[in-house]
Design an enzyme around this catalytic site. Structure first.
Site, PDB file in Angstrom:
ATOM      1  N   SER A  24      83.013  42.033 -34.610  1.00 43.50           N
ATOM      2  CA  SER A  24      84.207  42.864 -34.566  1.00 43.50           C
ATOM      3  C   SER A  24      84.979  42.761 -35.879  1.00 43.50           C
ATOM      4  O   SER A  24      84.414  42.976 -36.949  1.00 43.50           O
ATOM      5  CB  SER A  24      85.055  42.471 -33.352  1.00 43.50           C
ATOM      6  OG  SER A  24      86.091  43.402 -33.119  1.00 43.50           O
TER       7      SER A  24
ATOM      8  N   HIS B 246      81.738  46.781 -26.823  1.00 48.97           N
ATOM      9  CA  HIS B 246      82.193  46.111 -28.041  1.00 48.97           C
ATOM     10  C   HIS B 246      82.324  44.600 -27.868  1.00 48.97           C
ATOM     11  O   HIS B 246      81.898  43.828 -28.729  1.00 48.97           O
ATOM     12  CB  HIS B 246      83.542  46.699 -28.465  1.00 48.97           C
ATOM     13  CG  HIS B 246      84.011  46.226 -29.791  1.00 48.97           C
ATOM     14  ND1 HIS B 246      83.541  46.748 -30.979  1.00 48.97           N
ATOM     15  CD2 HIS B 246      84.907  45.264 -30.133  1.00 48.97           C
ATOM     16  CE1 HIS B 246      84.128  46.142 -31.994  1.00 48.97           C
ATOM     17  NE2 HIS B 246      84.957  45.240 -31.509  1.00 48.97           N
TER      18      HIS B 246
ATOM     19  N   ASP C 289      81.059  52.381 -28.412  1.00 48.59           N
ATOM     20  CA  ASP C 289      80.892  51.083 -27.738  1.00 48.59           C
ATOM     21  C   ASP C 289      82.136  50.684 -26.956  1.00 48.59           C
ATOM     22  O   ASP C 289      82.368  49.515 -26.714  1.00 48.59           O
ATOM     23  CB  ASP C 289      80.522  49.993 -28.742  1.00 48.59           C
ATOM     24  CG  ASP C 289      81.671  49.581 -29.664  1.00 48.59           C
ATOM     25  OD1 ASP C 289      82.746  50.228 -29.615  1.00 48.59           O
ATOM     26  OD2 ASP C 289      81.494  48.616 -30.430  1.00 48.59           O
TER      27      ASP C 289
END
Length: 445
Positions: free
Chosen positions: A220, A422, A387
């Site tokens: 991320s 995610h 995502d």
């Protein structure tokens, strides 16, 4: 062919976790499936796999911050100054204690940043000093009692199963989540220090592992941080110390729609028990972070299609400065123009072997409808592919940028995992297994 028959036996000499991940490759021997010499070669002997040192760069909410209050601090509430002169204490840690001690307003004040236009950089409030805890340890990330799988906890356990050890071959590199990594020509006092720390950590890890190069794994926002770190280093240093860059759902500098929603309506990325993220309590603090605006959509990728829709006006990626002003926080306009717009237009290939894994096939916000122009309300959302956080168009733009440089293209691998969102790309069993396979592949290459 005799040595091939011994490979399953050699597996028994390995740690159980490594045995599990390698055994599918060992089971695909040419003589078992009737293939000829044209079949793929078998995997290398398991005994030949050597683990390279690995540094984990976590996602947004995983780094703990400490604060120290000096005499220069002028709290807006008297009890917020109770710790002045008493040394370091946890600021973004043990978040369940914040509501219990009526410290949420103090937390917000002491976490907030101020943009310094003269320096072109972000600062703490006067009298507030901060630092990141546990740099270097893969066990030092934020631990949330209600979400025990967050912040690489499961990934770390899997890495330890295959032989990685904290402080020996496995390390962690938490960072100040409020700041965004700079591109060349930009000031960042916080990230200048962090990049120096990370450089020393990787050099020390290499030395203690017989000079082996390091694998950097970022998830991320940590993926963006890891990528910018590598790109900030001299090429000779990368050649000497970086074996592989593995990015799981990295935040792209070309941006994505969800970050616009977070700025308008508030973010739930900072989880504090008892504080409703939809009540907008933390939004004033959130808007002071550079990370709140660093991933706004790029005009070059998102074009003129409306991202924010209201009765009076639509806002495309070309109109984000006007959108910031319309939300009532015009203070973000100058730093956005000076720091974030240049990031959208900048791309330099890292020029190291790089693997990028993204989830796809999940409904992800593409357009936000605030029909009455009320940015305090939750928007109606028009979804597309992605995502859950990052739009597919952003992922594909990143892939295209990486492939544009012929030498990087030879070193770049992109993987799209349908159904991996995610956050769970590094926690869900099936997605994590693929992540682990890529980590082992990075060790073997």
């Amino acid at each position: 062919m005799g040595i091939l028959r011994l490979l399953p036996l050699l597996l028994l000499l390995l740690p159980s976790g490594l045995r599990e991940y390698l055994s599918p490759a060992i089971n695909r021997l040419p003589e078992e499936d009737g293939s000829s010499a044209a079949a793929p070669a078998p995997a290398p002997a398991p005994g030949g796999v050597v683990l390279h040192p690995m540094v984990l760069v976590p996602g947004f909410s995983c780094s703990e911050l400490q604060v120290r209050l000096t005499d220069a601090y002028r709290p807006t509430l008297p009890h917020c100054g109770a710790m002045k002169g008493k040394g370091w204490f946890g600021l973004w840690a043990n978040t369940s204690d914040l509501p219990a001690h009526h410290y949420v307003p103090c937390f917000m004040e002491q976490m907030s940043l101020v943009y310094d236009p003269a320096a072109g950089d972000y600062r703490n409030l006067p009298g507030v000093e901060t630092r990141v805890r546990n740099f270097g340890s893969s066990r030092g990330f934020q631990r949330n009692p209600e979400h025990t799988d967050w912040c690489f906890e499961i990934l770390r356990q899997e890495l330890e199963r295959i032989g990685y050890r904290d402080g020996d071959t496995l390390f962690g590199a938490p960072y100040d989540l409020r700041h965004a990594p700079p591109v060349p020509g930009q000031s960042s006092e916080v990230f200048s220090r962090y990049f120096q720390q990370l450089t020393r950590l990787i050099e020390d890890a290499s030395r203690r592992n017989q000079g082996r190069k390091a694998i950097i794994f970022g998830h991320s926002l940590g993926g963006m941080v890891a990528l910018e770190f590598v790109r900030s280093t001299p090429m000779a240093w990368r050649d000497r110390y970086i074996k592989h860059l593995v990015l799981a759902a990295p935040l792209p500098t070309v941006g994505f729609t969800k970050t616009v929603q977070y700025f308008a309506s508030g973010s739930d990325l900072l989880f504090i028990p008892g504080v409703d993220p939809l009540a907008l309590t933390l939004r004033p603090m959130w808007r002071t972070f550079e990370t709140a605006i660093v991933n706004f959509p790029s005009p070059a990728v998102f074009g003129r299609r409306p991202i924010v829709i209201t009765r009076e006006r639509n806002y495309s990626a070309h109109d984000m400065e006007d959108f910031l002003a319309a939300t009532g926080y015009g203070a973000a306009v100058e730093p956005f123009r000076r720091r974030e717009v240049p990031k959208m237009d900048y791309f330099q290939a890292p020029m190291v072997p790089t693997t990028c894994l993204n989830g796809v096939g999940i409904e992800t916000p593409e357009q936000l409808v605030y029909w009455d122009g009320d940015f305090d309300a939750e928007p109606e959302i028009v979804n597309g592919d992605g995502d859950l956080e990052i739009n597919l168009i952003s992922m594909l733009a990143f892939d295209e940028q990486m492939r544009r440089q012929p030498e990087q293209n030879k070193l770049f691998k992109t993987i799209k995992l349908r159904g991996a969102n995610h956050g769970t790309i590094v926690t869900a069993d099936w997605a994590l297994k693929r992540v682990m396979q890529e980590i082992l592949e990075a060790n073997r290459i």
